[in-house]
Design an enzyme around this catalytic site. Structure first.
Site, PDB file in Angstrom:
ATOM      1  N   HIS A 109       0.832  -1.204   0.000  1.00 49.41           N
ATOM      2  CA  HIS A 109       0.000   0.000   0.000  1.00 49.41           C
ATOM      3  C   HIS A 109       0.867   1.253   0.000  1.00 49.41           C
ATOM      4  O   HIS A 109       1.371   1.666   1.037  1.00 49.41           O
ATOM      5  CB  HIS A 109      -0.869   0.027   1.268  1.00 49.41           C
ATOM      6  CG  HIS A 109      -1.989  -0.939   1.244  1.00 49.41           C
ATOM      7  ND1 HIS A 109      -3.050  -0.827   2.115  1.00 49.41           N
ATOM      8  CD2 HIS A 109      -2.234  -2.037   0.509  1.00 49.41           C
ATOM      9  CE1 HIS A 109      -3.905  -1.805   1.892  1.00 49.41           C
ATOM     10  NE2 HIS A 109      -3.442  -2.556   0.932  1.00 49.41           N
ATOM     11  N   ARG A 162      -0.323  -0.833  -4.607  1.00 45.88           N
ATOM     12  CA  ARG A 162      -1.580  -0.104  -4.605  1.00 45.88           C
ATOM     13  C   ARG A 162      -1.281   1.371  -4.373  1.00 45.88           C
ATOM     14  O   ARG A 162      -0.448   1.698  -3.510  1.00 45.88           O
ATOM     15  CB  ARG A 162      -2.522  -0.626  -3.515  1.00 45.88           C
ATOM     16  CG  ARG A 162      -3.922  -0.043  -3.579  1.00 45.88           C
ATOM     17  CD  ARG A 162      -4.785  -0.435  -2.420  1.00 45.88           C
ATOM     18  NE  ARG A 162      -4.514   0.399  -1.248  1.00 45.88           N
ATOM     19  CZ  ARG A 162      -5.311   0.410  -0.189  1.00 45.88           C
ATOM     20  NH1 ARG A 162      -6.382  -0.361  -0.140  1.00 45.88           N
ATOM     21  NH2 ARG A 162      -5.022   1.205   0.843  1.00 45.88           N
ATOM     22  N   TYR A 165      -9.688   7.837   2.454  1.00 51.58           N
ATOM     23  CA  TYR A 165      -9.400   6.429   2.725  1.00 51.58           C
ATOM     24  C   TYR A 165      -8.026   6.035   2.181  1.00 51.58           C
ATOM     25  O   TYR A 165      -7.682   6.370   1.048  1.00 51.58           O
ATOM     26  CB  TYR A 165     -10.458   5.491   2.092  1.00 51.58           C
ATOM     27  CG  TYR A 165      -9.846   4.130   2.001  1.00 51.58           C
ATOM     28  CD1 TYR A 165      -9.298   3.654   0.816  1.00 51.58           C
ATOM     29  CD2 TYR A 165      -9.640   3.393   3.172  1.00 51.58           C
ATOM     30  CE1 TYR A 165      -8.625   2.456   0.778  1.00 51.58           C
ATOM     31  CE2 TYR A 165      -8.966   2.201   3.141  1.00 51.58           C
ATOM     32  CZ  TYR A 165      -8.443   1.732   1.951  1.00 51.58           C
ATOM     33  OH  TYR A 165      -7.748   0.560   1.940  1.00 51.58           O
ATOM     34  N   ASP A 174      -7.915   1.433  -5.123  1.00 50.47           N
ATOM     35  CA  ASP A 174      -9.130   1.035  -4.420  1.00 50.47           C
ATOM     36  C   ASP A 174     -10.128   2.187  -4.396  1.00 50.47           C
ATOM     37  O   ASP A 174      -9.864   3.229  -3.810  1.00 50.47           O
ATOM     38  CB  ASP A 174      -8.762   0.646  -2.967  1.00 50.47           C
ATOM     39  CG  ASP A 174      -9.893  -0.046  -2.240  1.00 50.47           C
ATOM     40  OD1 ASP A 174      -9.625  -0.657  -1.190  1.00 50.47           O
ATOM     41  OD2 ASP A 174     -11.038  -0.005  -2.731  1.00 50.47           O
ATOM     42  N   HIS A 208     -13.006   1.997  -3.067  1.00 47.55           N
ATOM     43  CA  HIS A 208     -13.636   1.863  -1.747  1.00 47.55           C
ATOM     44  C   HIS A 208     -15.124   2.160  -1.741  1.00 47.55           C
ATOM     45  O   HIS A 208     -15.623   2.917  -0.905  1.00 47.55           O
ATOM     46  CB  HIS A 208     -12.906   2.749  -0.732  1.00 47.55           C
ATOM     47  CG  HIS A 208     -12.650   2.021   0.558  1.00 47.55           C
ATOM     48  ND1 HIS A 208     -13.428   2.189   1.663  1.00 47.55           N
ATOM     49  CD2 HIS A 208     -11.735   1.109   0.894  1.00 47.55           C
ATOM     50  CE1 HIS A 208     -12.989   1.422   2.644  1.00 47.55           C
ATOM     51  NE2 HIS A 208     -11.959   0.748   2.207  1.00 47.55           N
ATOM     52  N   GLU A 242     -10.430  -1.415  -7.784  1.00 44.12           N
ATOM     53  CA  GLU A 242     -11.134  -2.206  -6.765  1.00 44.12           C
ATOM     54  C   GLU A 242     -12.347  -1.483  -6.211  1.00 44.12           C
ATOM     55  O   GLU A 242     -12.329  -0.265  -6.014  1.00 44.12           O
ATOM     56  CB  GLU A 242     -10.154  -2.486  -5.623  1.00 44.12           C
ATOM     57  CG  GLU A 242     -10.741  -3.173  -4.421  1.00 44.12           C
ATOM     58  CD  GLU A 242      -9.744  -3.276  -3.290  1.00 44.12           C
ATOM     59  OE1 GLU A 242      -8.540  -3.068  -3.538  1.00 44.12           O
ATOM     60  OE2 GLU A 242     -10.166  -3.555  -2.159  1.00 44.12           O
ATOM     61  N   GLU A 247     -14.290  -7.708  -1.001  1.00 43.85           N
ATOM     62  CA  GLU A 247     -13.728  -7.848   0.353  1.00 43.85           C
ATOM     63  C   GLU A 247     -14.820  -7.830   1.422  1.00 43.85           C
ATOM     64  O   GLU A 247     -14.623  -8.372   2.504  1.00 43.85           O
ATOM     65  CB  GLU A 247     -12.690  -6.773   0.631  1.00 43.85           C
ATOM     66  CG  GLU A 247     -13.242  -5.389   0.803  1.00 43.85           C
ATOM     67  CD  GLU A 247     -12.147  -4.369   1.030  1.00 43.85           C
ATOM     68  OE1 GLU A 247     -11.170  -4.362   0.266  1.00 43.85           O
ATOM     69  OE2 GLU A 247     -12.266  -3.585   1.988  1.00 43.85           O
ATOM     70  N   ARG A 294     -12.230 -10.708  -4.179  1.00 43.62           N
ATOM     71  CA  ARG A 294     -11.456 -10.079  -3.112  1.00 43.62           C
ATOM     72  C   ARG A 294     -11.706 -10.640  -1.713  1.00 43.62           C
ATOM     73  O   ARG A 294     -11.062 -10.226  -0.759  1.00 43.62           O
ATOM     74  CB  ARG A 294     -11.787  -8.581  -3.080  1.00 43.62           C
ATOM     75  CG  ARG A 294     -11.126  -7.784  -4.171  1.00 43.62           C
ATOM     76  CD  ARG A 294      -9.671  -7.504  -3.846  1.00 43.62           C
ATOM     77  NE  ARG A 294      -9.510  -6.521  -2.792  1.00 43.62           N
ATOM     78  CZ  ARG A 294      -8.555  -6.555  -1.873  1.00 43.62           C
ATOM     79  NH1 ARG A 294      -7.703  -7.556  -1.865  1.00 43.62           N
ATOM     80  NH2 ARG A 294      -8.459  -5.617  -0.964  1.00 43.62           N
ATOM     81  N   GLU A 340      -2.988  -9.278  -1.279  1.00 41.41           N
ATOM     82  CA  GLU A 340      -2.771  -8.010  -0.579  1.00 41.41           C
ATOM     83  C   GLU A 340      -1.944  -8.279   0.661  1.00 41.41           C
ATOM     84  O   GLU A 340      -2.206  -9.244   1.388  1.00 41.41           O
ATOM     85  CB  GLU A 340      -4.109  -7.389  -0.179  1.00 41.41           C
ATOM     86  CG  GLU A 340      -3.988  -6.083   0.571  1.00 41.41           C
ATOM     87  CD  GLU A 340      -5.327  -5.440   0.840  1.00 41.41           C
ATOM     88  OE1 GLU A 340      -6.358  -6.081   0.590  1.00 41.41           O
ATOM     89  OE2 GLU A 340      -5.349  -4.289   1.300  1.00 41.41           O
ATOM     90  N   TRP A 393     -18.178   4.678   2.978  1.00 34.65           N
ATOM     91  CA  TRP A 393     -16.789   4.992   3.365  1.00 34.65           C
ATOM     92  C   TRP A 393     -15.836   4.063   2.656  1.00 34.65           C
ATOM     93  O   TRP A 393     -16.097   2.873   2.514  1.00 34.65           O
ATOM     94  CB  TRP A 393     -16.607   4.842   4.873  1.00 34.65           C
ATOM     95  CG  TRP A 393     -15.190   5.079   5.251  1.00 34.65           C
ATOM     96  CD1 TRP A 393     -14.552   6.290   5.294  1.00 34.65           C
ATOM     97  CD2 TRP A 393     -14.210   4.078   5.553  1.00 34.65           C
ATOM     98  NE1 TRP A 393     -13.259   6.121   5.635  1.00 34.65           N
ATOM     99  CE2 TRP A 393     -13.006   4.772   5.801  1.00 34.65           C
ATOM    100  CE3 TRP A 393     -14.218   2.695   5.635  1.00 34.65           C
ATOM    101  CZ2 TRP A 393     -11.804   4.116   6.141  1.00 34.65           C
ATOM    102  CZ3 TRP A 393     -13.047   2.030   5.959  1.00 34.65           C
ATOM    103  CH2 TRP A 393     -11.875   2.741   6.223  1.00 34.65           C
TER     104      TRP A 393
END
Ligand code: CS2
Ligand code: MG
Length: 409
Positions: A122, A147, A159, A217, A219, A243, A269, A290, A346, A409
């Site tokens: 990340h 990422r 985020y 991402d 999110h 993502e 996820e 994910r 990840e 979020w």
């Protein structure tokens, strides 16, 4: 061999974790991760109050029967709490079975399809110079895929962006769940985000070239049309994946996104069952799944997701932030090695405090993760260390638009 006892360990070495430990009559112990960020005690209670009393005396080797017993027997099916609890039992029993067999879990799952699991880290930055330093630091740390998350001009906190620079030698330390009496609130502006992100990838590609696998991402924050626009605007930068572009439970929304962009899509996820993917996979609307072992019903549940994904040429991209414990990460790595349709893993590195509590045999070398050759999962839990880190409530943030409307979020 029968289950003799089971206990739930809640510990908080830098962040909260819930772990189930199962002990057999001949003294083998297995571990399962049951961490659900921001709602940990719900799973601890589901396990401690409702499942642990049912485990004593059950055959520890009967993994599938136990999974079905807890899934169908619980009546109220699916959902993050139920499936994290079932996952913890499942992983602990696989840990025990592999220890009894004297082999690392991946061998019991069919052996290795690869030498290691390609990991992504990340990188983040409040602005582009800080972001480029973070990407550079992750390359120096050995990551071969990265990422990219960036601040957005006009927004205080976004985020995935660490509050301090995570340059050379710094561990990316972004824990979204904050130990406050109520969730912190963040402000979001999708239009500003959509304007800014292409400039971020323009800068990263200019600095690091066309070949570095880059991920991003979204999110859960866009409408299908906004997601389509972002995917199209990022095509020149050839992402490995984009993502969670939209709130994933609206699976059909991805039909519109897919019509407008060839940027690869990763979703799931927050999914905890193979049933969450049937439209996305059946219509080939995504390229990576994910879910994590921890949240999708364990090795047994996640294997079903990956086997359905394989039917449609979709690969794995298992969730691996620090709110997946080292136990959950180890379980993922054994599955990463054993399945054919692996994509990427990840890997946010856990804190030194976390690794005091959870002793792991997995290793990160030259951009690849390997679970190690220890019998079982290859993770032990140090009770004395765990006791030094008492639980503290922590909440994920709540997002609002400028006019106060609650947003994803
Ligand atoms: C994120 C997660 O890693 C990711 O892809 O979506 O870090 C997510 O924000 C956390 O798991 C929430 O607890
Ligand atoms: Mg994500």
């Amino acid at each position: 061999m029968k289950i003799h006892a089971a206990d739930v360990v809640v510990t908080s070495p830098g962040r909260n974790f819930v772990t189930l430990r199962i002990t057999t009559e001949d003294g083998l112990t297995g571990l399962g991760d049951a961490t659900l960020n921001g709602r940990e005690l719900a799973v601890a209670s589901y396990l401690g109050d409702h499942i642990v009393p049912l485990l004593t005396g059950r055959d520890a080797d009967a993994i599938e029967d136990t999974w079905q017993y807890l899934y169908r027997g619980g009546y109220w099916r699916r959902g993050p709490v139920t499936m994290a609890a079932i996952a913890a039992v499942d992983v602990a029993l696989w840990d025990i079975k592999a220890q009894r067999a004297g082999m690392p879990l991946y061998q019991l799952l069919g052996g290795a399809c690869r030498t290691g699991a390609l990991a992504y880290g990340h990188a983040s930055g409040r602005d582009i110079p800080e972001l480029l330093d973070s990407v550079r630091a992750h390359l120096e740390a050995g990551y071969r895929a990265i990422r990219v998350q960036s601040g957005v001009p006009g927004l205080d906190s976004v985020y995935g962006v660490a509050a301090s620079a995570n340059g050379a030698g710094e561990r990316y330390d972004y824990e979204p769940a904050r130990r406050t009496a109520r969730p912190t609130e963040e402000q979001w502006d999708t239009a500003a985000y959509l304007r800014h992100i292409p400039t971020v990838f323009e800068a990263v590609r200019a600095e690091f070239g066309p070949g570095l696998p880059l991920l991003h991402d979204g999110h859960h924050r866009m409408t299908p049309l906004q997601a389509a626009r972002l995917g199209k605007s990022l095509e020149p930068y050839d992402l490995f994946w984009l993502e969670d572009v939209t709130p994933a439970e609206d699976q059909a929304a991805l039909r519109l996104v897919r019509q407008h962009t060839t940027t690869p899509l990763a979703i799931g996820e927050v999914f905890n069952s193979v049933h969450d993917y049937t439209t996305l996979l059946g219509e080939r609307l995504i390229d990576y799944v994910r879910s994590s072992v921890t949240h999708a019903g364990g090795v047994t549940g996640m294997r079903r997701v990956l086997d359905l994904a394989a039917v449609y040429g979709v690969r794995s991209g298992m969730h691996g932030p620090t709110d997946i414990s080292p136990v959950g990460m180890a379980a993922a790595l054994h599955l990463d090695l054993a399945v054919h349709n692996f994509g990427i893993q990840e890997y946010m590195r856990h804190s030194p405090h976390t690794l005091e509590v959870f002793r792991t045999s997995y290793r990160f070398t030259d951009g690849l993760l390997h679970p190690g050759e220890e019998p079982g999962l290859g993770v032990t839990l140090d009770d004395e260390a765990a006791a030094r880190f008492p639980y503290a409530p922590a909440y994920l943030p709540v997002n609002r638009l400028a006019d106060g409307t609650v947003h994803d979020w």
